[in-house]
Scaffold this motif. Structure first.
Motif, PDB file in Angstrom:
ATOM      1  N   THR A  15       0.827  -1.207   0.000  1.00 41.18           N
ATOM      2  CA  THR A  15       0.000   0.000   0.000  1.00 41.18           C
ATOM      3  C   THR A  15       0.862   1.258   0.000  1.00 41.18           C
ATOM      4  OG1 THR A  15      -1.754  -1.154   1.174  1.00 41.18           O
ATOM      5  CG2 THR A  15      -1.805   1.249   1.219  1.00 41.18           C
ATOM      6  N   LEU A  16       1.853   1.312   0.878  1.00 42.79           N
ATOM      7  CA  LEU A  16       2.708   2.496   0.946  1.00 42.79           C
ATOM      8  C   LEU A  16       3.585   2.633  -0.296  1.00 42.79           C
ATOM      9  CD1 LEU A  16       3.815   2.646   4.688  1.00 42.79           C
ATOM     10  CD2 LEU A  16       2.095   4.002   3.509  1.00 42.79           C
ATOM     11  N   ALA A  17       4.079   1.529  -0.815  1.00 39.07           N
ATOM     12  CA  ALA A  17       4.892   1.593  -2.032  1.00 39.07           C
ATOM     13  C   ALA A  17       4.051   2.062  -3.211  1.00 39.07           C
ATOM     14  CB  ALA A  17       5.519   0.239  -2.323  1.00 39.07           C
ATOM     15  N   GLY A  18       2.857   1.542  -3.327  1.00 38.54           N
ATOM     16  CA  GLY A  18       1.976   1.972  -4.407  1.00 38.54           C
ATOM     17  C   GLY A  18       1.600   3.438  -4.294  1.00 38.54           C
ATOM     18  N   SER A  19       1.338   3.892  -3.086  1.00 38.59           N
ATOM     19  CA  SER A  19       1.022   5.301  -2.878  1.00 38.59           C
ATOM     20  C   SER A  19       2.213   6.189  -3.221  1.00 38.59           C
ATOM     21  CB  SER A  19       0.605   5.537  -1.428  1.00 38.59           C
ATOM     22  OG  SER A  19      -0.540   4.799  -1.122  1.00 38.59           O
ATOM     23  N   ALA A  20       3.400   5.761  -2.849  1.00 44.50           N
ATOM     24  CA  ALA A  20       4.596   6.541  -3.160  1.00 44.50           C
ATOM     25  C   ALA A  20       4.838   6.605  -4.663  1.00 44.50           C
ATOM     26  CB  ALA A  20       5.811   5.952  -2.443  1.00 44.50           C
ATOM     27  N   VAL A  21       4.578   5.525  -5.370  1.00 48.63           N
ATOM     28  CA  VAL A  21       4.734   5.520  -6.828  1.00 48.63           C
ATOM     29  C   VAL A  21       3.721   6.460  -7.464  1.00 48.63           C
ATOM     30  CG1 VAL A  21       4.464   4.098  -8.898  1.00 48.63           C
ATOM     31  CG2 VAL A  21       5.813   3.263  -6.974  1.00 48.63           C
ATOM     32  N   GLN A  29       7.630  12.714 -12.102  1.00 48.08           N
ATOM     33  CA  GLN A  29       8.799  11.836 -12.167  1.00 48.08           C
ATOM     34  C   GLN A  29       8.382  10.543 -12.860  1.00 48.08           C
ATOM     35  OE1 GLN A  29      11.791  12.882 -11.068  1.00 48.08           O
ATOM     36  NE2 GLN A  29      10.793  14.810 -10.572  1.00 48.08           N
ATOM     37  N   ASP A  30       8.544  10.500 -14.169  1.00 44.56           N
ATOM     38  CA  ASP A  30       8.019   9.365 -14.922  1.00 44.56           C
ATOM     39  C   ASP A  30       9.092   8.482 -15.546  1.00 44.56           C
ATOM     40  OD1 ASP A  30       8.815  11.239 -16.714  1.00 44.56           O
ATOM     41  OD2 ASP A  30       7.014  11.188 -17.938  1.00 44.56           O
ATOM     42  N   THR A  31      10.314   8.545 -15.013  1.00 47.16           N
ATOM     43  CA  THR A  31      11.350   7.626 -15.485  1.00 47.16           C
ATOM     44  C   THR A  31      11.503   6.489 -14.479  1.00 47.16           C
ATOM     45  OG1 THR A  31      13.083   8.933 -14.441  1.00 47.16           O
ATOM     46  CG2 THR A  31      12.564   9.444 -16.734  1.00 47.16           C
ATOM     47  N   LEU A  32      12.295   5.505 -14.837  1.00 44.66           N
ATOM     48  CA  LEU A  32      12.396   4.305 -14.005  1.00 44.66           C
ATOM     49  C   LEU A  32      13.010   4.570 -12.634  1.00 44.66           C
ATOM     50  CD1 LEU A  32      12.088   1.228 -13.797  1.00 44.66           C
ATOM     51  CD2 LEU A  32      14.382   1.042 -14.755  1.00 44.66           C
ATOM     52  N   ARG A  33      14.077   5.337 -12.586  1.00 43.60           N
ATOM     53  CA  ARG A  33      14.804   5.530 -11.333  1.00 43.60           C
ATOM     54  C   ARG A  33      13.937   6.157 -10.225  1.00 43.60           C
ATOM     55  NH1 ARG A  33      20.709   6.701 -11.434  1.00 43.60           N
ATOM     56  NH2 ARG A  33      21.192   5.630  -9.518  1.00 43.60           N
ATOM     57  N   PRO A  34      13.236   7.276 -10.457  1.00 43.84           N
ATOM     58  CA  PRO A  34      12.405   7.834  -9.383  1.00 43.84           C
ATOM     59  C   PRO A  34      11.269   6.911  -8.953  1.00 43.84           C
ATOM     60  CG  PRO A  34      12.717   9.457 -11.105  1.00 43.84           C
ATOM     61  CD  PRO A  34      13.273   8.178 -11.612  1.00 43.84           C
ATOM     62  N   ILE A  35      10.734   6.149  -9.891  1.00 46.88           N
ATOM     63  CA  ILE A  35       9.654   5.227  -9.537  1.00 46.88           C
ATOM     64  C   ILE A  35      10.175   4.115  -8.636  1.00 46.88           C
ATOM     65  CG2 ILE A  35       8.042   3.530 -10.491  1.00 46.88           C
ATOM     66  CD1 ILE A  35       7.701   5.418 -12.880  1.00 46.88           C
ATOM     67  N   LEU A  36      11.338   3.576  -8.972  1.00 39.31           N
ATOM     68  CA  LEU A  36      11.920   2.523  -8.131  1.00 39.31           C
ATOM     69  C   LEU A  36      12.321   3.056  -6.759  1.00 39.31           C
ATOM     70  CD1 LEU A  36      14.125   0.509 -10.641  1.00 39.31           C
ATOM     71  CD2 LEU A  36      11.918  -0.110  -9.663  1.00 39.31           C
ATOM     72  N   ILE A  37      12.843   4.269  -6.713  1.00 41.88           N
ATOM     73  CA  ILE A  37      13.205   4.878  -5.429  1.00 41.88           C
ATOM     74  C   ILE A  37      11.958   5.090  -4.577  1.00 41.88           C
ATOM     75  CG2 ILE A  37      14.084   6.996  -4.364  1.00 41.88           C
ATOM     76  CD1 ILE A  37      16.116   7.120  -6.679  1.00 41.88           C
ATOM     77  N   ALA A  38      10.878   5.571  -5.185  1.00 45.43           N
ATOM     78  CA  ALA A  38       9.633   5.775  -4.444  1.00 45.43           C
ATOM     79  C   ALA A  38       9.095   4.451  -3.906  1.00 45.43           C
ATOM     80  CB  ALA A  38       8.599   6.448  -5.339  1.00 45.43           C
ATOM     81  N   ALA A  39       9.148   3.408  -4.717  1.00 46.20           N
ATOM     82  CA  ALA A  39       8.675   2.101  -4.264  1.00 46.20           C
ATOM     83  C   ALA A  39       9.535   1.574  -3.123  1.00 46.20           C
ATOM     84  CB  ALA A  39       8.668   1.122  -5.424  1.00 46.20           C
ATOM     85  N   ALA A  40      10.838   1.729  -3.228  1.00 46.42           N
ATOM     86  CA  ALA A  40      11.734   1.263  -2.168  1.00 46.42           C
ATOM     87  C   ALA A  40      11.497   2.034  -0.870  1.00 46.42           C
ATOM     88  CB  ALA A  40      13.187   1.408  -2.606  1.00 46.42           C
ATOM     89  N   LEU A  41      11.297   3.345  -0.984  1.00 45.32           N
ATOM     90  CA  LEU A  41      11.020   4.144   0.215  1.00 45.32           C
ATOM     91  C   LEU A  41       9.702   3.732   0.858  1.00 45.32           C
ATOM     92  CD1 LEU A  41      12.191   7.708  -0.868  1.00 45.32           C
ATOM     93  CD2 LEU A  41      13.295   6.139   0.732  1.00 45.32           C
ATOM     94  N   GLY A  42       8.726   3.390   0.053  1.00 35.71           N
ATOM     95  CA  GLY A  42       7.456   2.914   0.597  1.00 35.71           C
ATOM     96  C   GLY A  42       7.605   1.606   1.345  1.00 35.71           C
ATOM     97  N   PHE A  43       8.393   0.693   0.777  1.00 31.37           N
ATOM     98  CA  PHE A  43       8.615  -0.586   1.460  1.00 31.37           C
ATOM     99  C   PHE A  43       9.410  -0.400   2.749  1.00 31.37           C
ATOM    100  CE2 PHE A  43       7.685  -2.837  -2.613  1.00 31.37           C
ATOM    101  CZ  PHE A  43       6.687  -3.646  -2.107  1.00 31.37           C
ATOM    102  N   ILE A  44      10.379   0.493   2.736  1.00 28.03           N
ATOM    103  CA  ILE A  44      11.174   0.738   3.940  1.00 28.03           C
ATOM    104  C   ILE A  44      10.330   1.421   5.014  1.00 28.03           C
ATOM    105  CG2 ILE A  44      13.124   2.067   4.849  1.00 28.03           C
ATOM    106  CD1 ILE A  44      14.529   1.493   2.154  1.00 28.03           C
ATOM    107  N   ALA A  45       9.500   2.379   4.608  1.00 25.23           N
ATOM    108  CA  ALA A  45       8.650   3.083   5.566  1.00 25.23           C
ATOM    109  C   ALA A  45       7.614   2.153   6.186  1.00 25.23           C
ATOM    110  CB  ALA A  45       7.964   4.257   4.885  1.00 25.23           C
TER     111      ALA A  45
END
Length: 60
Positions: A15-21, A29-45
């Motif tokens: 849920t948090l990773a999807g919301s961050a994406v 931010q529609d390139t791969l790197r920011p999307i992956l960073i947002a997903a990782a931050l959601g999983f960590i949070a």
């Protein structure tokens, strides 16, 4: 309590990773790197959030 936290993490993490994406895409931010960073931050949070929710449920 660890098993409960792990089960909750599977739900809260996605849920948090999807919301961050979604937030990353909304701000342009529609390139791969920011999307992956947002997903990782959601999983960590989600780690402390899942632990806190499990603790509250375990006490109740």
């Amino acid at each position: 309590m660890l098993r409960l936290a792990m089960m909750l993490y599977s739900l809260i993490g996605t849920t948090l990773a999807g919301s961050a994406v979604v937030v990353a895409l909304v701000i342009g931010q529609d390139t791969l790197r920011p999307i992956l960073i947002a997903a990782a931050l959601g999983f960590i949070a989600a780690l402390p959030v899942a632990w806190a929710v499990a603790a509250r449920l375990y006490r109740a």
